[in-house]
Design an enzyme around this catalytic site. Structure first.
Site, PDB file in Angstrom:
ATOM      1  N   GLU A   1       0.857  -1.122   0.114  1.00 17.09           N
ATOM      2  CA  GLU A   1       0.051   0.008  -0.021  1.00 17.09           C
ATOM      3  C   GLU A   1       1.047   1.139  -0.246  1.00 17.09           C
ATOM      4  O   GLU A   1       1.565   1.616   1.014  1.00 17.09           O
ATOM      5  CB  GLU A   1      -0.905   0.150   1.296  1.00 17.09           C
TER       6      GLU A   1
ATOM      7  N   CYS B   1      -2.278   9.157   2.211  1.00 13.39           N
ATOM      8  CA  CYS B   1      -1.960   8.822   0.946  1.00 13.39           C
ATOM      9  C   CYS B   1      -3.157   9.018   0.024  1.00 13.39           C
ATOM     10  O   CYS B   1      -2.971   8.998  -1.270  1.00 13.39           O
ATOM     11  CB  CYS B   1      -1.542   7.054   0.787  1.00 13.39           C
TER      12      CYS B   1
END
Ligand code: NAP
Length: 454
Positions: A228, A262
């Protein structure tokens, strides 16, 4: 060498930790291996009872671990407390749904019976970042433990108080020793752990270079990974959108977690027909945000978590302006002590500017005027990243086009991108691979064993 947590608002040392020695790490890996042998045989009901207790423990610590999280990495207190509650939610979600997610899957063949059984694989290493220091870990740990795996955490070196508290959650909840352990080690120790035969898989949330390193080492050992990584999420606004709502969502999406997320919207593409209206309200809203002490009520943006993060962002903004991007307002004066960076919007950054193609990890938005949805999507896709994406529109055809054409792991319509235990989460391109959360998340580290009975 000891490792310190430093308050990013004051630059004062909060706490100092002694890293684990190679002997400590070896003992932890042996405990993990040993514990896995009986944990994998426990029932879903037993695991679920303990996971519900873990949720209770998290909820009981909102008022003390919330402030300690804010002190360690700078996020506003209400967001830190919200994060702890969200961790309790993911624990409860998997306590309630793991057995259904991992049910046998019957397949009709010529055999008298054939099915897929979902079995755990063993100790899994999680290399985690500081920006959501609890959430990133729990969204790995809750499904991993419910599936019958055991977890090892290598947390970011600036949030070791959070790392130790997380280990404590599982201890207080009654998980047996070795089910979930924190390794206080630096990134230079990760390779040895990934290569260790007792570790069966690894997951990393963090930057591209860290992900590439862990995945290539794991690949060399033929061990599965989930990555991720970063993102430069696009946020598209079309003429049919409710502009006030779009601006409010845009500001929240860009500045949540002090802009260090993110899935923060980072590149804004606004249709020419509504551009001026959106721009004016966006500037007004971003300028009005309160930057200050994360523990104080009403603070929207605290300090950035580390000096390097602040300096890198300042340098990206400077380079973007030099390349031709226009800053839309004067930034407020902020204290010299602490790693502060106030909100900003950069307009029409050219393709060679960092604002156009790099991840900006702080409260800086990049804004462009576009002539059509096709133009917006083309520019949105002109990025090495592909994590999330948002579009504000009420036109069905535009939603369908965005869902079909945006190169991203998710498209959110008329809202910001947000993780949710019920929805799979992950990216494409250099934002990573594999999925966390929901059914996909619990199947990430599973042996899907084929069984055929003649
Ligand atoms: P980072 O520097 O990559 O650190 C993340 C973790 O990896 C830390 O535990 C770090 O340890 C470790 N690490 C760093 N280099 C490593 C290496 N070469 N080998 C093994 N481990 C290594 O990232 P960060 O600055 O903490 O986090 C920000 C990044 O994470 C951003 O790009 C953000 O977009 C991304 N992120 C992605 C998601 C997602 O779900 N896609 C979520 C959150 C954040 P040390 O601290 O000891 O160096």
């Amino acid at each position: 060498m000891s490792v310190s947590s430093i308050n990013p608002a004051t630059e004062e040392t909060i706490e100092t930790f002694e890293p684990h020695s190679p002997v400590d790490v070896d003992a932890a890996l042996s405990r993990a291996e040993g514990r896995y042998e009986d944990w994998r045989l426990t029932s879903f009901e037993h695991r679920a009872r303990l996971m519900q207790k873990a949720a209770d423990v998290l909820e009981s610590h909102v008022d003390d671990w919330g402030p300690s999280m804010s002190l360690e990495m700078g996020k506003p207190l209400s967001q830190a407390q919200g994060e702890l509650k969200k961790c309790a939610w993911v624990c409860r979600h998997y306590a309630e749904n793991a057995s259904k997610y991992l049910e046998d899957q019957t397949i009709k063949t010529d055999a008298s019976k054939a099915f897929v059984r979902h079995l755990p694989i063993g100790p899994v290493l999680a290399v985690m970042p500081w920006n959501f220091p609890y959430w990133q870990v729990f969204r790995f740990a809750a499904p991993a433990l419910m599936a019958g795996n055991v977890g090892l955490l290598k947390h970011a070196s600036n949030v070791w108080r959070c790392a130790l508290n997380i280990e404590d959650v599982f201890r207080q909840a009654g998980f047996p020793e070795g089910c979930f352990q924190t390794l206080l080690i630096g990134s230079d120790q990760v390779e040895k752990v990934v290569r260790d035969r007792r570790v069966r898989a690894a997951t990393l949330t963090g930057s591209g270079p860290a992900g590439a390193s862990v995945a290539s080492i794991a690949g060399d050992e033929i061990k599965p990974t989930v990555l991720e990584l970063g993102g430069t999420d696009a946020f598209i606004v079309m003429p049919s959108a409710d502009i006030e709502a779009a601006v409010e969502t845009a500001i929240d999406a860009r500045t949540q977690n002090n802009g260090q997320s993110c899935i923060a919207a980072k590149r804004f593409f606004v249709h020419a027909d509504v551009y001026d209206d959106f721009r004016e309200k966006f500037v007004e809203g971003m300028k009005a945000l309160k930057v200050g002490d994360p523990l104080e009520d009403g603070t929207n943006i605290g300090p950035l978590a580390m000096k390097d993060i602040r300096d890198d962002l300042a340098s990206q903004v400077e380079k973007s302006i030099k390349a031709g991007a226009r800053p839309l307002f004067e930034q407020k004066d902020l204290p010299d002590t602490g790693w502060w960076y106030g909100p900003q919007i950069l307009e029409e950054a050219p393709d060679n500017a960092p604002a156009a193609h790099e991840e900006m990890f702080g409260p800086v938005a990049s804004l462009w005027k576009v002539s059509s949805l096709t133009d917006a999507i083309r520019r949105a896709n002109d990025s090495p990243f592909g994590l999330g994406s948002s579009i504000c529109t009420t036109e069905r055809a535009e939603m369908d086009q965005a869902i079909r054409d945006l190169e991203a792991g998710s498209t959110f319509v008329n809202s910001k991108v947000a993780s949710d235990p019920r929805l799979p989460f992950g990216g494409v391109k250099t934002s990573g691979y594999g999925r966390e959360l929901a059914e996909d998340g619990i199947r990430a580290f599973i042996n899907r064993k084929t069984v055929s009975i003649a």
